[in-house]
Design a protein around this motif. Structure first.
Motif, mmCIF file in Angstrom:
data_model
loop_
_atom_site.group_PDB
_atom_site.id
_atom_site.type_symbol
_atom_site.label_atom_id
_atom_site.label_comp_id
_atom_site.label_asym_id
_atom_site.label_seq_id
_atom_site.Cartn_x
_atom_site.Cartn_y
_atom_site.Cartn_z
ATOM 1 N N GLU A 27 34.809 41.063 38.781
ATOM 2 C CA GLU A 27 36.163 40.749 39.232
ATOM 3 C C GLU A 27 37.106 40.486 38.057
ATOM 4 O O GLU A 27 38.277 40.877 38.085
ATOM 5 C CB GLU A 27 36.141 39.559 40.186
ATOM 6 N N LEU A 28 36.592 39.824 37.020
ATOM 7 C CA LEU A 28 37.436 39.540 35.859
ATOM 8 C C LEU A 28 37.764 40.829 35.113
ATOM 9 O O LEU A 28 38.908 41.022 34.669
ATOM 10 C CB LEU A 28 36.749 38.536 34.939
ATOM 11 N N ALA A 29 36.785 41.718 34.975
ATOM 12 C CA ALA A 29 37.057 43.011 34.337
ATOM 13 C C ALA A 29 38.097 43.789 35.133
ATOM 14 O O ALA A 29 38.990 44.431 34.564
ATOM 15 C CB ALA A 29 35.768 43.819 34.204
ATOM 16 N N GLN A 74 42.720 36.750 49.034
ATOM 17 C CA GLN A 74 41.396 37.348 49.132
ATOM 18 C C GLN A 74 41.392 38.577 50.038
ATOM 19 O O GLN A 74 40.462 39.377 49.993
ATOM 20 C CB GLN A 74 40.392 36.309 49.608
ATOM 21 N N LYS A 75 42.401 38.726 50.864
ATOM 22 C CA LYS A 75 42.535 39.945 51.657
ATOM 23 C C LYS A 75 43.044 41.085 50.779
ATOM 24 O O LYS A 75 42.597 42.232 50.901
ATOM 25 C CB LYS A 75 43.512 39.710 52.812
ATOM 26 N N ALA A 76 43.988 40.791 49.896
ATOM 27 C CA ALA A 76 44.541 41.809 49.008
ATOM 28 C C ALA A 76 43.604 42.149 47.859
ATOM 29 O O ALA A 76 43.608 43.280 47.366
ATOM 30 C CB ALA A 76 45.889 41.342 48.456
ATOM 31 N N MET A 133 40.681 45.770 43.755
ATOM 32 C CA MET A 133 39.460 46.207 43.077
ATOM 33 C C MET A 133 39.155 47.672 43.383
ATOM 34 O O MET A 133 38.683 48.409 42.508
ATOM 35 C CB MET A 133 38.292 45.301 43.453
ATOM 36 N N ARG A 134 39.432 48.110 44.608
ATOM 37 C CA ARG A 134 39.241 49.532 44.925
ATOM 38 C C ARG A 134 40.198 50.393 44.113
ATOM 39 O O ARG A 134 39.846 51.487 43.659
ATOM 40 C CB ARG A 134 39.436 49.768 46.422
ATOM 41 N N ARG A 135 41.410 49.899 43.922
ATOM 42 C CA ARG A 135 42.388 50.636 43.106
ATOM 43 C C ARG A 135 41.888 50.775 41.674
ATOM 44 O O ARG A 135 42.004 51.840 41.055
ATOM 45 C CB ARG A 135 43.734 49.927 43.152
ATOM 46 N N ARG A 174 39.071 53.391 41.426
ATOM 47 C CA ARG A 174 39.538 54.766 41.457
ATOM 48 C C ARG A 174 40.112 55.194 40.107
ATOM 49 O O ARG A 174 39.958 56.347 39.683
ATOM 50 C CB ARG A 174 40.612 54.938 42.545
ATOM 51 N N THR A 175 40.780 54.269 39.436
ATOM 52 C CA THR A 175 41.436 54.596 38.174
ATOM 53 C C THR A 175 40.491 54.465 36.980
ATOM 54 O O THR A 175 40.540 55.275 36.050
ATOM 55 C CB THR A 175 42.657 53.683 37.963
ATOM 56 N N TYR A 176 39.641 53.442 37.003
ATOM 57 C CA TYR A 176 38.717 53.172 35.892
ATOM 58 C C TYR A 176 37.299 53.025 36.445
ATOM 59 O O TYR A 176 36.815 51.903 36.626
ATOM 60 C CB TYR A 176 39.111 51.884 35.176
ATOM 61 N N PRO A 177 36.601 54.120 36.713
ATOM 62 C CA PRO A 177 35.268 54.033 37.349
ATOM 63 C C PRO A 177 34.243 53.249 36.540
ATOM 64 O O PRO A 177 33.234 52.793 37.100
ATOM 65 C CB PRO A 177 34.862 55.492 37.484
ATOM 66 N N ASP A 178 34.487 53.038 35.242
ATOM 67 C CA ASP A 178 33.482 52.390 34.392
ATOM 68 C C ASP A 178 33.700 50.902 34.221
ATOM 69 O O ASP A 178 32.954 50.246 33.498
ATOM 70 C CB ASP A 178 33.461 53.045 33.019
ATOM 71 N N PHE A 179 34.716 50.316 34.873
ATOM 72 C CA PHE A 179 35.055 48.920 34.578
ATOM 73 C C PHE A 179 33.932 47.960 34.919
ATOM 74 O O PHE A 179 33.789 46.900 34.311
ATOM 75 C CB PHE A 179 36.336 48.508 35.324
ATOM 76 N N ASP A 180 33.114 48.304 35.928
ATOM 77 C CA ASP A 180 32.079 47.379 36.418
ATOM 78 C C ASP A 180 30.711 47.673 35.803
ATOM 79 O O ASP A 180 29.683 47.371 36.405
ATOM 80 C CB ASP A 180 32.004 47.409 37.935
#
Length: 256
Positions: A23-25, A237-239, A244-246, A249-255
């Motif tokens: 989540e922080l990344a 927490q709803k948003a 995170m999905r956004r 999609r943009t940075y698939p390697d962040f996690d």
């Protein structure tokens, strides 16, 4: 110079720590996506639930280079806890985060930015004005801290803590903005509201005499409304999962 060490710490940390890292990344990548980053400067720090340990970015990395694995685990005083981690942190930049995490143990996340609109409003003698719904959210829980130069002096910590108090939003005079959150998503949503408020105010600066302020009675009552809109399952927490999905999609390697 053109590459950074690739780390994989997932199997070496708890499930709670890994979730916090992911989540922080994501939050760091969102700052890039919103054009809120400042080269390699400023920070988001997050407490690992159930511990006093914190995660923060490695000093010298662009925010789009931050991953879940290369975040640095430190204690509340900024001492690195993973001896195998090849990265260091910016000790000067951590002064603010150390101060607020010590004072606000119930909050998981502290987000500090140098956004130009926030600096402009923080530097104005009247500070943030009640000119929008976004400003009403912030004004319901806003404090100020006077500029004392680069935040490297230890005796500034107590003044910073006293100025923050119980506020979730802080404008640092001539410096930037700080938001607190019980979750990373809450701190992000608080910053989103604060920066929107500052941007609107800057856009209105040449026509302030013709602006229509929000009534103080609305500001007095909006904190309870904001608790519904921006926290819990109907707000921050709803948003946050959508954010995170956004990022994914943009940075698939962040996690990783």
């Amino acid at each position: 110079m053109y590459s950074i060490p690739a780390l994989d710490v997932k199997k070496h940390v708890s499930e709670q720590e890994w979730q916090t890292r992911v989540e922080l990344a994501a939050a760091y990548r969102l700052l890039v996506m919103h054009n809120w980053d400042d080269l390699i400067h400023t920070h988001i720090s997050a407490r690992i639930p159930g511990t006093d340990d914190l995660l923060i970015n490695a000093f010298g990395l662009c925010f789009e280079e931050v991953t879940a694995s290369n975040l640095v685990k430190i204690d509340i005083h900024g001492n690195k806890l993973d001896t195998d981690c090849p990265f260091d942190i910016n000790p000067a930049g951590f002064t603010i985060h150390s101060a607020v995490h010590i004072a606000r143990h119930a909050d998981q996340c502290a987000l500090h930015l140098h956004h130009p609109d926030a600096i402009a409003v923080a530097s104005h003698k009247d500070g943030l004005l009640p000119l929008s719904q976004y400003s009403a959210f912030a004004l319901a829980s806003l404090s100020y801290h006077s500029y004392e130069g680069l935040a490297v002096e230890q005796d500034e910590i107590k003044r910073l803590q006293d100025d923050l108090g119980t506020a979730n939003f802080m404008l640092l005079r001539n410096h930037g903005a700080l938001t607190m959150g019980k979750t990373i998503g809450d701190a992000f949503m608080h910053m989103y509201d604060l920066l929107c408020a500052c941007e609107i105010q800057v856009k209105l600066q040449h026509s302030m005499n013709n602006s229509h302020p929000v009534d103080q009675a609305i500001i007095d009552g909006i904190k309870a409304q904001a608790n519904v809109v921006h926290t819990g399952q109907t707000g921050g927490q709803k948003a946050w999962p959508a954010m995170m999905r956004r990022v994914k999609r943009t940075y698939p390697d962040f996690d990783t």
